[in-house]
Design an enzyme around this catalytic site. Structure first.
Site, mmCIF file in Angstrom:
data_model
loop_
_atom_site.group_PDB
_atom_site.id
_atom_site.type_symbol
_atom_site.label_atom_id
_atom_site.label_comp_id
_atom_site.label_asym_id
_atom_site.label_seq_id
_atom_site.Cartn_x
_atom_site.Cartn_y
_atom_site.Cartn_z
ATOM 1 N N GLY A 50 0.825 -1.205 0.000
ATOM 2 C CA GLY A 50 0.000 0.000 0.000
ATOM 3 C C GLY A 50 0.857 1.253 0.000
ATOM 4 O O GLY A 50 2.093 1.198 -0.108
ATOM 5 N N ILE A 77 1.640 3.782 2.310
ATOM 6 C CA ILE A 77 2.664 4.021 3.341
ATOM 7 C C ILE A 77 3.569 2.791 3.482
ATOM 8 O O ILE A 77 4.788 2.918 3.660
ATOM 9 C CB ILE A 77 2.011 4.391 4.696
ATOM 10 C CG1 ILE A 77 1.036 5.569 4.509
ATOM 11 C CG2 ILE A 77 3.061 4.738 5.737
ATOM 12 C CD1 ILE A 77 0.157 5.862 5.711
ATOM 13 N N ASN A 113 -3.303 -8.482 0.720
ATOM 14 C CA ASN A 113 -4.358 -9.181 -0.035
ATOM 15 C C ASN A 113 -4.697 -8.436 -1.323
ATOM 16 O O ASN A 113 -5.635 -8.810 -2.026
ATOM 17 C CB ASN A 113 -5.615 -9.393 0.821
ATOM 18 C CG ASN A 113 -6.312 -8.080 1.167
ATOM 19 O OD1 ASN A 113 -5.819 -7.004 0.840
ATOM 20 N ND2 ASN A 113 -7.440 -8.171 1.846
ATOM 21 N N LEU A 114 -3.963 -7.372 -1.617
ATOM 22 C CA LEU A 114 -4.118 -6.581 -2.848
ATOM 23 C C LEU A 114 -5.505 -5.956 -2.971
ATOM 24 O O LEU A 114 -5.928 -5.600 -4.073
ATOM 25 C CB LEU A 114 -3.797 -7.428 -4.095
ATOM 26 C CG LEU A 114 -2.426 -8.108 -4.112
ATOM 27 C CD1 LEU A 114 -2.239 -8.925 -5.395
ATOM 28 C CD2 LEU A 114 -1.301 -7.079 -3.996
ATOM 29 N N SER A 115 -6.207 -5.813 -1.833
ATOM 30 C CA SER A 115 -7.551 -5.212 -1.912
ATOM 31 C C SER A 115 -7.471 -3.736 -2.242
ATOM 32 O O SER A 115 -8.402 -3.166 -2.785
ATOM 33 C CB SER A 115 -8.316 -5.422 -0.605
ATOM 34 O OG SER A 115 -7.627 -4.807 0.471
ATOM 35 N N ASP A 174 -4.935 -12.817 2.964
ATOM 36 C CA ASP A 174 -5.866 -11.946 3.691
ATOM 37 C C ASP A 174 -5.732 -12.223 5.185
ATOM 38 O O ASP A 174 -5.845 -13.382 5.610
ATOM 39 C CB ASP A 174 -7.304 -12.243 3.216
ATOM 40 C CG ASP A 174 -8.270 -11.193 3.690
ATOM 41 O OD1 ASP A 174 -8.107 -10.677 4.825
ATOM 42 O OD2 ASP A 174 -9.196 -10.868 2.928
ATOM 43 N N SER A 184 -3.845 6.833 13.921
ATOM 44 C CA SER A 184 -4.161 8.058 13.180
ATOM 45 C C SER A 184 -4.510 9.171 14.144
ATOM 46 O O SER A 184 -5.055 8.925 15.223
ATOM 47 C CB SER A 184 -5.363 7.762 12.280
ATOM 48 O OG SER A 184 -5.925 8.961 11.808
ATOM 49 N N THR A 204 -6.873 10.848 13.839
ATOM 50 C CA THR A 204 -8.331 10.854 13.908
ATOM 51 C C THR A 204 -8.812 10.451 15.310
ATOM 52 O O THR A 204 -9.919 10.804 15.707
ATOM 53 C CB THR A 204 -8.923 9.938 12.808
ATOM 54 O OG1 THR A 204 -10.309 10.157 12.730
ATOM 55 C CG2 THR A 204 -8.668 8.481 13.057
ATOM 56 N N TYR A 240 -14.353 3.905 10.756
ATOM 57 C CA TYR A 240 -12.903 3.823 10.512
ATOM 58 C C TYR A 240 -12.138 4.335 11.733
ATOM 59 O O TYR A 240 -11.246 3.666 12.253
ATOM 60 C CB TYR A 240 -12.518 4.634 9.261
ATOM 61 C CG TYR A 240 -11.021 4.831 9.157
ATOM 62 C CD1 TYR A 240 -10.181 3.761 8.838
ATOM 63 C CD2 TYR A 240 -10.437 6.073 9.433
ATOM 64 C CE1 TYR A 240 -8.806 3.939 8.776
ATOM 65 C CE2 TYR A 240 -9.057 6.253 9.372
ATOM 66 C CZ TYR A 240 -8.256 5.182 9.050
ATOM 67 O OH TYR A 240 -6.886 5.348 9.015
ATOM 68 N N LYS A 274 -9.493 2.502 14.739
ATOM 69 C CA LYS A 274 -8.148 2.912 15.182
ATOM 70 C C LYS A 274 -8.124 3.044 16.710
ATOM 71 O O LYS A 274 -7.160 2.635 17.359
ATOM 72 C CB LYS A 274 -7.744 4.237 14.522
ATOM 73 C CG LYS A 274 -7.484 4.110 13.037
ATOM 74 C CD LYS A 274 -6.336 3.155 12.734
ATOM 75 C CE LYS A 274 -6.234 2.769 11.279
ATOM 76 N NZ LYS A 274 -5.332 1.660 10.993
#
Ligand code: NAD
Ligand code: UFG
Length: 336
Positions: free
Chosen positions: A11, A13, A33-35, A59, A124, A126, A149, A153
């Site tokens: 991904g 980061i 998992n290449l999602s 996964d 995050s 967040t 989301y 976290k």
């Protein structure tokens, strides 16, 4: 050379962190998992580092496959856990998908792990929610999460805080990222948003490149100096380096606690309009933009107190905002 398991390593980061790991003498072993990534990112990391990287397409929610993999890879010295779904809006639409992927994935990983090894968690800013007090410090309490989301976290940190150092769990560092932007200077890896970008920088660079007609600035009546939201934008390579500092602290046994948290930002806030103007000045390319209504769930301002990361981890952001914006633009220009 320590073997480091990097989940979500293809991904945005994760791929930059794989480069930083190689450069600091570690050997990343990637699970993805290449999602939300492309298999060819592996070749790009290899081209930058002139090394070969091991990738397991797997996964984390498939416990049996994960367990088999970790039984085989029994000499892993540390884990950096990036793998998660991260689209705030999608998480509001599909909350259970987010809890399952992000929380089940984390628990499976901790359960399948064989030894008490260092563990770095992607958290995050967040988790701070909409705080009136700035800069944000690590000891501020969590605010009520505004999205599933963000909630994953907060829950991820809670799970790790209570399990770190217990049974077969090793010490944990949670890194609270502020807003990562930019790309590797080679332009071989960078952010690959799928569909219409939800984040400011990919939308901005696509607009500058003429792929989108106009950038919407979400709200100009926030209580900030120019009415637009303020964020702490950090070069993704600085963020990648922070993982190496955190990992080395745990590998060298320098941590005072089993669970530590660090803000990873620059400490400097920048408004949306300032960012657009800085991009235009740095690249010489105009960004057509208009003021649009505020976006639900946005906080007014978020920037980091970075003292803890500087004094304890010995890390601080080195690259300028201009450098980050230029790297984002160079990355965008070579995309098809
Ligand atoms: P990304 O989507 O580019 O990378 C995540 C990677 O994890 C992808 O390659 C994806 O395919 C993989 N993945 C997702 N679920 C998986 C699963 N169940 N099993 C295996 N692989 C899985 O995201 P990113 O921007 O690189 O973010 C990395 C981490 O940092 C995430 O945990 C994210 O929540 C966190 N984070 C990101 C930001 C940001 O602005 N990018 C900010 C704060 C925190
Ligand atoms: N924005 C616009 N127009 C756009 C996109 C964004 O004006 O088209 C504004 C937003 O309103 C916000 C700022 O640009 O004020 C930054 O927005 P991003 O979507 O790029 O980033 P956020 O701060 O909303 O959130 C990001 C990630 C979160 C993560 C957080 C902190 O999406 O997952 O950074 O790391 F939690």
């Amino acid at each position: 050379m320590a073997k480091i398991l990097v989940t979500g390593g293809l991904g945005y980061i994760g791929s930059h962190t794989c480069v930083a790991l190689f450069e600091s003498g570690h050997e990343p072993v990637v699970i993805d998992n290449l999602s939300n990534s492309e298999a060819h990112v592996k070749n790009q990391i290899e081209a930058i580092t002139n090394s070969s990287i091991s990738l397991e397409v797997l996964d984390l929610c498939d416990f049996d496959a994960l367990n088999r993999f970790l039984e085989k890879e029994n000499d892993i010295a540390g884990v950096i856990h990036f793998a998660a779904l991260k689209a705030v809006g999608e998480s509001v639409e599909k909350p259970l998908l987010y809890y399952q992927n992000n929380i089940q994935g984390l628990i499976n990983l901790l359960t399948a792990q064989k030894n008490a090894i260092p563990f770095i968690f992607s958290s995050s800013c967040t988790v701070y929610g909409d705080s009136d007090i700035l800069p944000l410090k690590e000891d501020f309490p969590f605010q009520k999460a505004v999205s599933p989301y963000g909630s994953t976290k907060q829950m991820g940190e809670e799970i790790l805080k209570f399990s770190a150092g217990k049974n077969h769990q090793g010490p944990v560092i949670a890194l609270r990222y502020f807003n990562p932007i930019g790309a590797h200077p080679s332009s071989k890896i960078g952010e690959l948003p799928r569909g219409i970008p939800q984040n400011l920088i990919p939308y901005l660079t696509q607009t500058a490149a003429g792929k989108r007609t106009i950038l919407s600035v979400f709200g100009d009546t926030y209580p900030t100096h120019d009415g637009t939201c303020i964020r702490d934008y950090i070069h993704v390579m600085d963020l990648a380096d922070a993982h190496v500092f955190a990992l080395n602290r745990l590998l060298e046994g320098k941590n005072k606690n089993n669970f530590e948290v660090y803000n990873i930002g620059t400490g400097k806030g920048c408004s949306v309009l300032e960012l657009i103007h800085k991009f235009e000045k740095t690249t010489g390319v105009a960004v057509p933009h208009k003021i649009a209504p505020p976006r639900a769930g946005d906080v007014t301002a978020a920037f980091a107190d970075t003292e803890l990361a500087e004094t304890v981890l010995g890390w601080r952001a080195k690259r300028s905002l201009e450098e980050a914006l230029l790297s984002a633009w160079n990355w965008e220009k070579q995309l098809p």
